[in-house]
Design a protein around this motif. Sequence first.
Motif, PDB file in Angstrom:
ATOM      1  N   ALA A  71     -61.495  79.738 -51.790  1.00  0.00           N
ATOM      2  CA  ALA A  71     -61.030  81.066 -51.354  1.00  0.00           C
ATOM      3  C   ALA A  71     -59.572  81.294 -51.761  1.00  0.00           C
ATOM      4  CB  ALA A  71     -61.195  81.201 -49.841  1.00  0.00           C
ATOM      5  N   LEU A  72     -58.761  80.214 -51.700  1.00  0.00           N
ATOM      6  CA  LEU A  72     -57.346  80.364 -52.080  1.00  0.00           C
ATOM      7  C   LEU A  72     -57.216  80.547 -53.593  1.00  0.00           C
ATOM      8  CD1 LEU A  72     -55.772  77.669 -49.720  1.00  0.00           C
ATOM      9  CD2 LEU A  72     -55.561  80.162 -49.513  1.00  0.00           C
ATOM     10  N   GLN A  73     -58.032  79.802 -54.349  1.00  0.00           N
ATOM     11  CA  GLN A  73     -58.000  79.987 -55.810  1.00  0.00           C
ATOM     12  C   GLN A  73     -58.406  81.419 -56.149  1.00  0.00           C
ATOM     13  OE1 GLN A  73     -57.311  77.729 -58.861  1.00  0.00           O
ATOM     14  NE2 GLN A  73     -57.014  79.928 -59.086  1.00  0.00           N
ATOM     15  N   ALA A  74     -59.420  81.909 -55.455  1.00  0.00           N
ATOM     16  CA  ALA A  74     -59.847  83.288 -55.686  1.00  0.00           C
ATOM     17  C   ALA A  74     -58.697  84.241 -55.361  1.00  0.00           C
ATOM     18  CB  ALA A  74     -61.078  83.609 -54.829  1.00  0.00           C
ATOM     19  N   ALA A  75     -58.077  84.060 -54.204  1.00  0.00           N
ATOM     20  CA  ALA A  75     -56.976  84.956 -53.797  1.00  0.00           C
ATOM     21  C   ALA A  75     -55.849  84.907 -54.825  1.00  0.00           C
ATOM     22  CB  ALA A  75     -56.472  84.573 -52.409  1.00  0.00           C
ATOM     23  N   THR A 103     -45.000  72.816 -55.113  1.00  0.00           N
ATOM     24  CA  THR A 103     -45.670  74.013 -54.617  1.00  0.00           C
ATOM     25  C   THR A 103     -46.839  74.320 -55.546  1.00  0.00           C
ATOM     26  OG1 THR A 103     -45.210  76.116 -53.561  1.00  0.00           O
ATOM     27  CG2 THR A 103     -44.396  75.857 -55.821  1.00  0.00           C
ATOM     28  N   SER A 104     -47.789  75.104 -55.083  1.00  0.00           N
ATOM     29  CA  SER A 104     -48.976  75.378 -55.899  1.00  0.00           C
ATOM     30  C   SER A 104     -49.375  76.832 -55.725  1.00  0.00           C
ATOM     31  CB  SER A 104     -50.125  74.478 -55.445  1.00  0.00           C
ATOM     32  OG  SER A 104     -50.436  74.745 -54.090  1.00  0.00           O
ATOM     33  N   ALA A 105     -50.163  77.310 -56.680  1.00  0.00           N
ATOM     34  CA  ALA A 105     -50.676  78.684 -56.588  1.00  0.00           C
ATOM     35  C   ALA A 105     -51.563  78.806 -55.346  1.00  0.00           C
ATOM     36  CB  ALA A 105     -51.462  79.024 -57.841  1.00  0.00           C
ATOM     37  N   LEU A 106     -52.249  77.721 -55.002  1.00  0.00           N
ATOM     38  CA  LEU A 106     -53.141  77.775 -53.834  1.00  0.00           C
ATOM     39  C   LEU A 106     -52.310  77.923 -52.552  1.00  0.00           C
ATOM     40  CD1 LEU A 106     -55.240  76.991 -55.927  1.00  0.00           C
ATOM     41  CD2 LEU A 106     -56.197  75.364 -54.291  1.00  0.00           C
ATOM     42  N   TYR A 107     -51.200  77.171 -52.482  1.00  0.00           N
ATOM     43  CA  TYR A 107     -50.326  77.306 -51.307  1.00  0.00           C
ATOM     44  C   TYR A 107     -49.792  78.742 -51.217  1.00  0.00           C
ATOM     45  CZ  TYR A 107     -46.054  77.466 -48.666  1.00  0.00           C
ATOM     46  OH  TYR A 107     -45.083  77.871 -47.792  1.00  0.00           O
ATOM     47  N   ALA A 108     -49.316  79.268 -52.349  1.00  0.00           N
ATOM     48  CA  ALA A 108     -48.733  80.620 -52.338  1.00  0.00           C
ATOM     49  C   ALA A 108     -49.766  81.665 -51.921  1.00  0.00           C
ATOM     50  CB  ALA A 108     -48.165  80.946 -53.724  1.00  0.00           C
ATOM     51  N   ALA A 109     -51.049  81.352 -52.110  1.00  0.00           N
ATOM     52  CA  ALA A 109     -52.107  82.324 -51.792  1.00  0.00           C
ATOM     53  C   ALA A 109     -52.494  82.307 -50.308  1.00  0.00           C
ATOM     54  CB  ALA A 109     -53.334  82.053 -52.661  1.00  0.00           C
ATOM     55  N   ILE A 110     -51.971  81.358 -49.522  1.00  0.00           N
ATOM     56  CA  ILE A 110     -52.395  81.275 -48.102  1.00  0.00           C
ATOM     57  C   ILE A 110     -52.227  82.620 -47.382  1.00  0.00           C
ATOM     58  CG2 ILE A 110     -51.873  80.209 -45.845  1.00  0.00           C
ATOM     59  CD1 ILE A 110     -51.472  77.539 -47.339  1.00  0.00           C
ATOM     60  N   PRO A 111     -51.068  83.308 -47.514  1.00  0.00           N
ATOM     61  CA  PRO A 111     -50.953  84.600 -46.799  1.00  0.00           C
ATOM     62  C   PRO A 111     -51.695  85.744 -47.479  1.00  0.00           C
ATOM     63  CG  PRO A 111     -48.792  83.848 -47.603  1.00  0.00           C
ATOM     64  CD  PRO A 111     -49.804  82.922 -48.161  1.00  0.00           C
ATOM     65  N   GLN A 112     -52.245  85.511 -48.659  1.00  0.00           N
ATOM     66  CA  GLN A 112     -52.984  86.574 -49.376  1.00  0.00           C
ATOM     67  C   GLN A 112     -54.479  86.556 -49.069  1.00  0.00           C
ATOM     68  OE1 GLN A 112     -51.293  88.729 -50.967  1.00  0.00           O
ATOM     69  NE2 GLN A 112     -49.430  87.536 -50.600  1.00  0.00           N
ATOM     70  N   ARG A 113     -54.981  85.361 -48.717  1.00  0.00           N
ATOM     71  CA  ARG A 113     -56.442  85.222 -48.542  1.00  0.00           C
ATOM     72  C   ARG A 113     -56.942  86.019 -47.337  1.00  0.00           C
ATOM     73  NH1 ARG A 113     -59.892  83.643 -45.336  1.00  0.00           N
ATOM     74  NH2 ARG A 113     -58.173  83.236 -43.884  1.00  0.00           N
ATOM     75  N   LEU A 138     -56.123  84.589 -57.883  1.00  0.00           N
ATOM     76  CA  LEU A 138     -56.547  85.379 -59.062  1.00  0.00           C
ATOM     77  C   LEU A 138     -56.850  86.825 -58.677  1.00  0.00           C
ATOM     78  CD1 LEU A 138     -59.030  82.710 -60.523  1.00  0.00           C
ATOM     79  CD2 LEU A 138     -56.829  83.372 -61.526  1.00  0.00           C
ATOM     80  N   ASP A 139     -56.492  87.202 -57.459  1.00  0.00           N
ATOM     81  CA  ASP A 139     -56.759  88.555 -56.953  1.00  0.00           C
ATOM     82  C   ASP A 139     -58.264  88.849 -56.887  1.00  0.00           C
ATOM     83  OD1 ASP A 139     -55.597  90.755 -55.781  1.00  0.00           O
ATOM     84  OD2 ASP A 139     -55.662  91.957 -57.616  1.00  0.00           O
ATOM     85  N   ILE A 140     -59.019  87.815 -56.577  1.00  0.00           N
ATOM     86  CA  ILE A 140     -60.480  87.945 -56.416  1.00  0.00           C
ATOM     87  C   ILE A 140     -60.786  87.864 -54.920  1.00  0.00           C
ATOM     88  CG2 ILE A 140     -62.693  86.772 -56.839  1.00  0.00           C
ATOM     89  CD1 ILE A 140     -61.323  85.697 -59.485  1.00  0.00           C
ATOM     90  N   ARG A 141     -61.652  88.738 -54.419  1.00  0.00           N
ATOM     91  CA  ARG A 141     -61.999  88.745 -52.985  1.00  0.00           C
ATOM     92  C   ARG A 141     -63.172  87.817 -52.711  1.00  0.00           C
ATOM     93  NH1 ARG A 141     -57.734  90.676 -53.309  1.00  0.00           N
ATOM     94  NH2 ARG A 141     -57.361  92.849 -53.801  1.00  0.00           N
ATOM     95  N   THR A 142     -63.240  87.348 -51.483  1.00  0.00           N
ATOM     96  CA  THR A 142     -64.366  86.513 -51.046  1.00  0.00           C
ATOM     97  C   THR A 142     -64.800  86.950 -49.652  1.00  0.00           C
ATOM     98  OG1 THR A 142     -62.780  84.895 -50.168  1.00  0.00           O
ATOM     99  CG2 THR A 142     -63.700  84.435 -52.345  1.00  0.00           C
ATOM    100  N   ALA A 143     -66.077  86.743 -49.346  1.00  0.00           N
ATOM    101  CA  ALA A 143     -66.574  86.980 -47.979  1.00  0.00           C
ATOM    102  C   ALA A 143     -67.803  86.117 -47.747  1.00  0.00           C
ATOM    103  CB  ALA A 143     -66.913  88.459 -47.769  1.00  0.00           C
ATOM    104  N   TYR A 144     -67.919  85.612 -46.540  1.00  0.00           N
ATOM    105  CA  TYR A 144     -69.067  84.762 -46.195  1.00  0.00           C
ATOM    106  C   TYR A 144     -70.298  85.623 -45.907  1.00  0.00           C
ATOM    107  CZ  TYR A 144     -65.689  80.996 -45.186  1.00  0.00           C
ATOM    108  OH  TYR A 144     -64.701  80.060 -45.252  1.00  0.00           O
ATOM    109  N   LEU A 145     -71.458  85.083 -46.274  1.00  0.00           N
ATOM    110  CA  LEU A 145     -72.757  85.674 -45.884  1.00  0.00           C
ATOM    111  C   LEU A 145     -73.652  84.505 -45.490  1.00  0.00           C
ATOM    112  CD1 LEU A 145     -73.464  88.287 -48.706  1.00  0.00           C
ATOM    113  CD2 LEU A 145     -73.121  88.806 -46.291  1.00  0.00           C
ATOM    114  N   ASN A 146     -73.443  83.999 -44.287  1.00  0.00           N
ATOM    115  CA  ASN A 146     -74.047  82.715 -43.935  1.00  0.00           C
ATOM    116  C   ASN A 146     -75.402  82.788 -43.255  1.00  0.00           C
ATOM    117  OD1 ASN A 146     -72.319  80.763 -44.975  1.00  0.00           O
ATOM    118  ND2 ASN A 146     -70.802  81.195 -43.396  1.00  0.00           N
ATOM    119  N   GLN A 147     -75.992  83.961 -43.201  1.00  0.00           N
ATOM    120  CA  GLN A 147     -77.278  84.090 -42.501  1.00  0.00           C
ATOM    121  C   GLN A 147     -78.310  83.042 -42.940  1.00  0.00           C
ATOM    122  OE1 GLN A 147     -75.457  86.522 -43.853  1.00  0.00           O
ATOM    123  NE2 GLN A 147     -75.534  88.410 -42.686  1.00  0.00           N
TER     124      GLN A 147
END
Length: 363
Positions: free
Chosen positions: A299-303, A141-151, A305-314
């Motif tokens: 995004a999962l690594q960020a989640a 298991t990994s921290a990234l997997y555990a973050a899937i429902p947090q992202r 670490l309790d860090i938020r992410t959002a796309y700005l793809n314009q």
Amino acid sequence: VPTRRQWLKAVAATGTAPLAACGAPDAYEQAAHATWHPSDPLPAQASAVRRELVRCATLAPSSHNTQCWKFRIGERGIDILADLSRRCPVVDPDDHHLHVSLGCAAENLVLAAAHHGLHAEARFEPATGIRLALEKATASTSALYAAIPQRQSTRGDYDGRPLAADELRLLEAAGSGRGARVMLLTARPVMEQVLELVVAGNTAQFADKAFVEELKAWIRFDGDEAVRRGDGLYAASSGNPTAPRWLGPHLFDWFVTADGENDKVRRQIRSSAGLAVFFSDADDAAHWVEVGRCCERFALQAAALDIRTAYLNQPVEVAALRPRLATLLGIGARRPDLVVRFGRGPRLPVSLRRPLAAVIDAT
Ligand SMILES: Cc1cc2nc3c(=O)[nH]c(=O)nc-3n(C[C@H](O)[C@H](O)[C@H](O)COP(=O)(O)O)c2cc1C
């Protein structure tokens, strides 16, 4: 921008109670809870495990939350196929975002497979989609997997504080892969230069009637509709007030303007700790899938670490702006694929997903 008060006043003037006052959030909250739970203990059958892997894959982000995927479960593995009925021809005419979204789903599936004692080898074939061959392996298991429902894509303002150097290093490592990688921008002057391109892209998109109509078609203005359809951009997930379905598009026309959205974007970028730009070695579908995998790990690594992410793809969606962004980044002729901001701040209501039966291809 519509102020929250203006929007609520407009809803009140019609004599219709805004969603928050009519009890419907319960249905939304129930659906949200049912969607975003960690893995339940599973029966040992391979079929139950495979369905769980698909569920984890569907928790990935997708452009406009179209969930432009189908899953075919086989003896040896799982195929992720593009659902072309969910294309966005205006904002994504070459299916770049569609393939990035498939890559995000594949990454979740690979991480979930490892947790359930399976090694998943992903291979992209333009004709068939992403084939994930599954083989028994030691469960890890990994921290990234555990973050899937947090992202989540968190579109609110952040707290403006910088991240620690070791956090930035973890994000950069997570966001880099085979033939695709991420560049982190944390210096204010360069962030302001990217901001100018986001504003230019936003202004161009709002001047394009077809873009606005396509966007509106994917907005779920009311919680009941969001629950019924299980896809699209729920207004509250973008920090906007909700409204009845018949009224929402009119409120959008009256109150949502390029100038207002540009002000919002300025606040969002200036309150972020930094920007992440993803780019790859070649501009083809195989690399877009890889960009999706890198971006989802980021995004999962960020989640985690309790860090938020959002796309700005314009600036990557408006093709004429891509060379300017590439020059700014010094990446030569390569195509910048995605722009994501990151930082710390409060969460917003989550988005929903369609049920597994709607995405598992039975043929
Ligand atoms: C390829 C791609 C492009 C996206 N572009 C944008 C964007 O420009 N602006 C934005 O607010 N969200 C963007 N999103 C985020 C989606 O809208 C979001 O993933 C979806 O609504 C589901 O929400 P969630 O990420 O919180 O699960 C993008 C997602 C993907 C995968």
